[in-house]
Design a protein around this motif. Structure first.
Motif, PDB file in Angstrom:
ATOM      1  N   CYS A   6       0.813  -1.218   0.000  1.00  0.00           N
ATOM      2  CA  CYS A   6       0.000   0.000   0.000  1.00  0.00           C
ATOM      3  C   CYS A   6       0.846   1.267   0.000  1.00  0.00           C
ATOM      4  N   LYS A   7       2.075   1.191   0.476  1.00  0.00           N
ATOM      5  CA  LYS A   7       2.963   2.363   0.444  1.00  0.00           C
ATOM      6  C   LYS A   7       3.333   2.723  -0.995  1.00  0.00           C
ATOM      7  N   GLU A   8       3.239   1.758  -1.906  1.00  0.00           N
ATOM      8  CA  GLU A   8       3.587   1.967  -3.315  1.00  0.00           C
ATOM      9  C   GLU A   8       2.393   2.420  -4.156  1.00  0.00           C
ATOM     10  N   LEU A   9       1.201   2.404  -3.587  1.00  0.00           N
ATOM     11  CA  LEU A   9      -0.010   2.787  -4.316  1.00  0.00           C
ATOM     12  C   LEU A   9       0.002   4.288  -4.615  1.00  0.00           C
ATOM     13  N   LYS A  10      -0.261   4.640  -5.861  1.00  0.00           N
ATOM     14  CA  LYS A  10      -0.228   6.044  -6.302  1.00  0.00           C
ATOM     15  C   LYS A  10      -1.536   6.397  -7.021  1.00  0.00           C
ATOM     16  N   LEU A  11      -1.873   7.666  -6.987  1.00  0.00           N
ATOM     17  CA  LEU A  11      -3.059   8.151  -7.706  1.00  0.00           C
ATOM     18  C   LEU A  11      -2.978   7.777  -9.180  1.00  0.00           C
ATOM     19  N   GLY A  12      -4.094   7.332  -9.729  1.00  0.00           N
ATOM     20  CA  GLY A  12      -4.173   7.028 -11.148  1.00  0.00           C
ATOM     21  C   GLY A  12      -3.756   5.618 -11.531  1.00  0.00           C
ATOM     22  N   MET A  13      -3.138   4.871 -10.604  1.00  0.00           N
ATOM     23  CA  MET A  13      -2.759   3.489 -10.930  1.00  0.00           C
ATOM     24  C   MET A  13      -4.007   2.688 -11.282  1.00  0.00           C
ATOM     25  N   ARG A  14      -3.855   1.794 -12.260  1.00  0.00           N
ATOM     26  CA  ARG A  14      -4.949   0.895 -12.654  1.00  0.00           C
ATOM     27  C   ARG A  14      -4.375  -0.502 -12.804  1.00  0.00           C
ATOM     28  N   PHE A  15      -5.204  -1.492 -12.553  1.00  0.00           N
ATOM     29  CA  PHE A  15      -4.778  -2.885 -12.643  1.00  0.00           C
ATOM     30  C   PHE A  15      -5.681  -3.643 -13.604  1.00  0.00           C
ATOM     31  N   GLN A  67      -5.081   4.043   4.425  1.00  0.00           N
ATOM     32  CA  GLN A  67      -4.282   4.620   5.520  1.00  0.00           C
ATOM     33  C   GLN A  67      -5.093   4.633   6.814  1.00  0.00           C
ATOM     34  N   ARG A  68      -6.335   5.035   6.729  1.00  0.00           N
ATOM     35  CA  ARG A  68      -7.215   5.098   7.905  1.00  0.00           C
ATOM     36  C   ARG A  68      -7.434   3.705   8.498  1.00  0.00           C
ATOM     37  N   TRP A  69      -7.597   2.707   7.639  1.00  0.00           N
ATOM     38  CA  TRP A  69      -7.857   1.341   8.104  1.00  0.00           C
ATOM     39  C   TRP A  69      -6.571   0.559   8.387  1.00  0.00           C
ATOM     40  N   LYS A  70      -5.421   1.222   8.189  1.00  0.00           N
ATOM     41  CA  LYS A  70      -4.104   0.616   8.467  1.00  0.00           C
ATOM     42  C   LYS A  70      -3.903  -0.713   7.722  1.00  0.00           C
ATOM     43  N   ILE A  71      -4.188  -0.677   6.420  1.00  0.00           N
ATOM     44  CA  ILE A  71      -4.015  -1.854   5.574  1.00  0.00           C
ATOM     45  C   ILE A  71      -2.612  -1.792   4.978  1.00  0.00           C
ATOM     46  N   ASP A  72      -1.842  -2.860   5.168  1.00  0.00           N
ATOM     47  CA  ASP A  72      -0.454  -2.895   4.703  1.00  0.00           C
ATOM     48  C   ASP A  72      -0.330  -3.301   3.236  1.00  0.00           C
ATOM     49  N   TYR A  73      -1.203  -4.202   2.790  1.00  0.00           N
ATOM     50  CA  TYR A  73      -1.102  -4.667   1.410  1.00  0.00           C
ATOM     51  C   TYR A  73      -2.468  -5.039   0.854  1.00  0.00           C
ATOM     52  N   LEU A  74      -2.556  -5.042  -0.476  1.00  0.00           N
ATOM     53  CA  LEU A  74      -3.737  -5.466  -1.215  1.00  0.00           C
ATOM     54  C   LEU A  74      -3.319  -6.613  -2.122  1.00  0.00           C
ATOM     55  N   LEU A  75      -4.287  -7.279  -2.734  1.00  0.00           N
ATOM     56  CA  LEU A  75      -4.002  -8.426  -3.596  1.00  0.00           C
ATOM     57  C   LEU A  75      -4.677  -8.266  -4.954  1.00  0.00           C
ATOM     58  N   THR A  76      -4.011  -8.743  -5.997  1.00  0.00           N
ATOM     59  CA  THR A  76      -4.616  -8.799  -7.322  1.00  0.00           C
ATOM     60  C   THR A  76      -4.043  -9.995  -8.071  1.00  0.00           C
ATOM     61  N   PHE A  80      -8.891  -6.677  -0.857  1.00  0.00           N
ATOM     62  CA  PHE A  80      -8.283  -6.465   0.448  1.00  0.00           C
ATOM     63  C   PHE A  80      -7.400  -7.659   0.768  1.00  0.00           C
ATOM     64  N   ASP A  81      -6.657  -7.583   1.860  1.00  0.00           N
ATOM     65  CA  ASP A  81      -5.697  -8.630   2.213  1.00  0.00           C
ATOM     66  C   ASP A  81      -6.330  -9.991   2.502  1.00  0.00           C
ATOM     67  N   ASP A  82      -7.662 -10.070   2.586  1.00  0.00           N
ATOM     68  CA  ASP A  82      -8.319 -11.368   2.779  1.00  0.00           C
ATOM     69  C   ASP A  82      -8.491 -12.130   1.466  1.00  0.00           C
ATOM     70  N   GLY A  83      -8.281 -11.458   0.330  1.00  0.00           N
ATOM     71  CA  GLY A  83      -8.389 -12.098  -0.976  1.00  0.00           C
ATOM     72  C   GLY A  83      -9.817 -12.335  -1.431  1.00  0.00           C
TER      73      GLY A  83
END
Length: 86
Positions: free
Chosen positions: A11-20, A49-58, A26-29
């Motif tokens: 999530c620290k690498e997530l930037k505005l405009g990124m698309r997948f 940031q508010r929910w303190k999520i460290d990573y996402l999955l795709t 969410f981290d639960d998959g």
């Protein structure tokens, strides 16, 4: 049935405009965070940031076609028009 292999997105690498190329979860998959080809917006970054999520999955990849993301208001208008026509 084959299982999809998820890739972690820091999530620290997530930037505005990124698309997948596939939905982002969410981290639960299981619970979707961002739809396929939808651009990351300010409110997405604020939420993780508010929910303190460290990573996402795709199971997709970062789309880098050089296009800039449209403002939120454009997406909202398109969504409303689709609903009204249906």
């Amino acid at each position: 049935m084959s299982e999809k292999k998820f890739t972690k997105i820091d999530c620290k690498e997530l930037k505005l405009g990124m698309r997948f190329s596939a939905p982002v979860f969410f981290d639960d998959g299981e619970n979707m965070f961002l739809g396929e080809e939808k651009a990351v917006k300010n409110y997405h970054i604020n939420a993780i940031q508010r929910w303190k999520i460290d990573y996402l999955l795709t199971y997709g990849h970062l789309v880098t076609d050089g296009k800039t993301a449209a403002p939120d208001s454009i997406y909202m208008l398109e969504d409303l028009e689709e609903v009204e026509e249906a």
